[in-house]
Design an enzyme around this catalytic site. Structure first.
Site, short mmCIF file in Angstrom:
data_model
loop_
_atom_site.label_atom_id
_atom_site.label_comp_id
_atom_site.label_asym_id
_atom_site.label_seq_id
_atom_site.Cartn_x
_atom_site.Cartn_y
_atom_site.Cartn_z
N LYS A 34 0.85 -1.21 0.00
CA LYS A 34 0.00 0.00 0.00
C LYS A 34 0.88 1.25 0.00
O LYS A 34 2.09 1.16 0.22
CB LYS A 34 -0.90 -0.02 1.24
CG LYS A 34 -0.15 -0.01 2.57
CD LYS A 34 -1.07 -0.34 3.74
CE LYS A 34 -0.31 -0.35 5.05
NZ LYS A 34 -1.11 -0.87 6.16
N TYR A 251 16.03 29.28 9.82
CA TYR A 251 14.80 29.95 10.28
C TYR A 251 14.67 29.89 11.80
O TYR A 251 14.95 28.85 12.41
CB TYR A 251 13.58 29.29 9.66
CG TYR A 251 13.40 29.62 8.20
CD1 TYR A 251 13.15 30.93 7.78
CD2 TYR A 251 13.50 28.62 7.24
CE1 TYR A 251 12.99 31.21 6.43
CE2 TYR A 251 13.33 28.90 5.89
CZ TYR A 251 13.08 30.20 5.50
OH TYR A 251 12.92 30.49 4.18
C1 LIG Z 1 -0.38 -1.99 6.70
C2 LIG Z 1 -0.97 -3.28 7.09
C3 LIG Z 1 -0.17 -4.40 7.30
C4 LIG Z 1 1.35 -4.35 7.28
O1 LIG Z 1 1.82 -3.83 8.50
P1 LIG Z 1 3.39 -3.71 8.81
O2 LIG Z 1 3.44 -3.23 10.21
O3 LIG Z 1 3.93 -2.72 7.84
O4 LIG Z 1 3.96 -5.07 8.62
C5 LIG Z 1 -0.80 -5.60 7.56
N1 LIG Z 1 -2.16 -5.67 7.63
C6 LIG Z 1 -2.95 -4.60 7.46
C7 LIG Z 1 -4.43 -4.75 7.57
C8 LIG Z 1 -2.39 -3.36 7.20
O5 LIG Z 1 -3.18 -2.30 7.03
#
Ligand SMILES: *Cc1c(COP(=O)(O)O)cnc(C)c1O
Length: 353
Positions: A34, A251
């Site tokens: 994702k 800044y």
């Molecule tokens: C993002 C996600 C994962 C992966 O999690 P990590 O901590 O990056 O391994 C697994 N399951 C779901 C439902 C997620 O949203």
């Protein structure tokens, strides 16, 4: 010369980390890609991870682009479909999808294609974000198993503290109580649970962060877990300043020298995705040597301390994170986690593979 910031993605490290995940479990591995593969580039990453048993992501268009690129594994939409149009793409491209809420069940009734959708029924075991309450699962499951559009059902849940000392026991017990007698495929584990709680592996594990070579835990580094970093974010020094005692940097004049100092200006700022919250003292490598940032990060630049790196000059290579500079250390100094840093890399940063 072009502006020297650059993200190098090590595809062999990705494949290696997947291999390590595989060696840790007998379950099938659904690689979580994702958010543009955690900022690393969706299709290049999927290609490097083509040995995965499946892929999980959010955007139905991304799922379609994977299918069109020839990936035949299950592709899971982690938030399911959002509309009837998306549902017809799900059916057309044979995508798997999470169903987490009653409104999605109503949409599913509009799908006329028989046996088109592989459903992952999400159970809320304590995260209290997505998923059906344990008391509702029986009825929902019955509806799904009778539904003409549904081909098969997998049960899933997601842990809220697999990376912390509290662990997974309460949520795992709730899940087992529901899944126990039902003999359906199950999926529970993110990276943290995959690495620490083998009793949760079940049929499908869903690692994300570990594939990109970062640790999900605050108490162990990626190297300790045997993971190889995938992204190296580097740039160069584009100017040198010699400060006198009392001179300030950047800044807000947030850093003031208490003695004469030599500092470097690096072409990397928050518009590249470097965290503005990284305060003075955030670790950074200059020419392979560990030093610290100074003052506020600005949109396009940040400053580094060259006091102990006398030979560093304009053109010297700077590593914000990656090989030799654990991203977790930068994240800790910025009050965030490696996930956020990876995802925050912006489109103006060129990537090479
Ligand atoms: C993002 C996600 C994962 C992966 O999690 P990590 O901590 O990056 O391994 C697994 N399951 C779901 C439902 C997620 O949203």
């Amino acid at each position: 010369m072009t502006r020297p910031i650059h993200a190098q993605i090590d595809l062999s490290a990705l494949a290696y980390n997947l291999h390590l995940a595989r060696r840790t479990t007998r379950a099938k591995v659904m690689a979580v890609i994702k958010a543009n593969a955690y900022g690393h580039g969706l299709l290049r990453v999927a290609d490097a991870l083509r040995a995965a048993d499946g892929f999980a992501l959010l955007d139905v268009r991304d799922a379609v682009s994977l299918r069109e690129a020839g990936f035949t594994q299950p592709i899971l939409l982690l938030e399911g479909f959002f509309s009837a149009q998306e549902l017809s793409l799900v059916a057309e491209y044979q995508l798997s999808c999470v169903i987490h809420s009653a409104w999605q069940l109503s949409l599913l009734d509009q799908c006329s294609q028989r046996g088109a959708v592989s459903v992952w029924l999400k159970i809320n075991t304590g995260m209290n974000r997505l998923g059906f309450a344990p008391n509702d699962v029986g009825a929902v499951l019955e509806t799904l198993q009778r539904h003409r559009a549904v081909s098969e059902v997998t049960l899933m849940t997601h842990f809220s503290q697999a990376d912390e000392v509290q662990g997974v026991s309460v949520q795992h017990a709730r899940f087992k109580e529901l899944a126990g007698a039902r003999r359906l495929p199950c999926s529970l584990s993110n990276s943290a649970a995959l690495l620490r709680y083998p009793e949760t592996h079940a049929d499908w594990v869903r690692p994300g962060i570990m594939l990109y070579g970062a640790s999900p835990f605050a108490d162990s580094t990626a190297a300790q877990l045997g993971l190889r970093p995938v992204m190296s974010l580097t740039s160069r020094i584009i100017a040198i300043q010699n400060l006198r005692a009392g001179d300030a940097v950047g800044y807000g004049a947030q850093f003031r020298a208490d003695r004469a100092m030599r500092i470097g200006i690096v072409a990397c700022g928050y518009a590249d995705g470097y965290p503005r919250h990284a305060a003075t003292g955030t670790p950074i490598l200059v020419g392979g040597k560990l030093t610290r940032t100074l003052g506020r990060v600005s949109m396009d630049m940040l400053c580094v301390d060259l006091t102990s790196i006398l030979d560093a000059n304009v053109g010297e290579r700077v590593t914000m994170w990656g090989e030799g500079m654990p991203i977790e250390h930068v994240a800790a100094a910025a009050g965030t986690i490696s996930y956020e840093l990876m995802c925050a890399i912006t489109a103006r940063v060129p990537m090479s593979y």
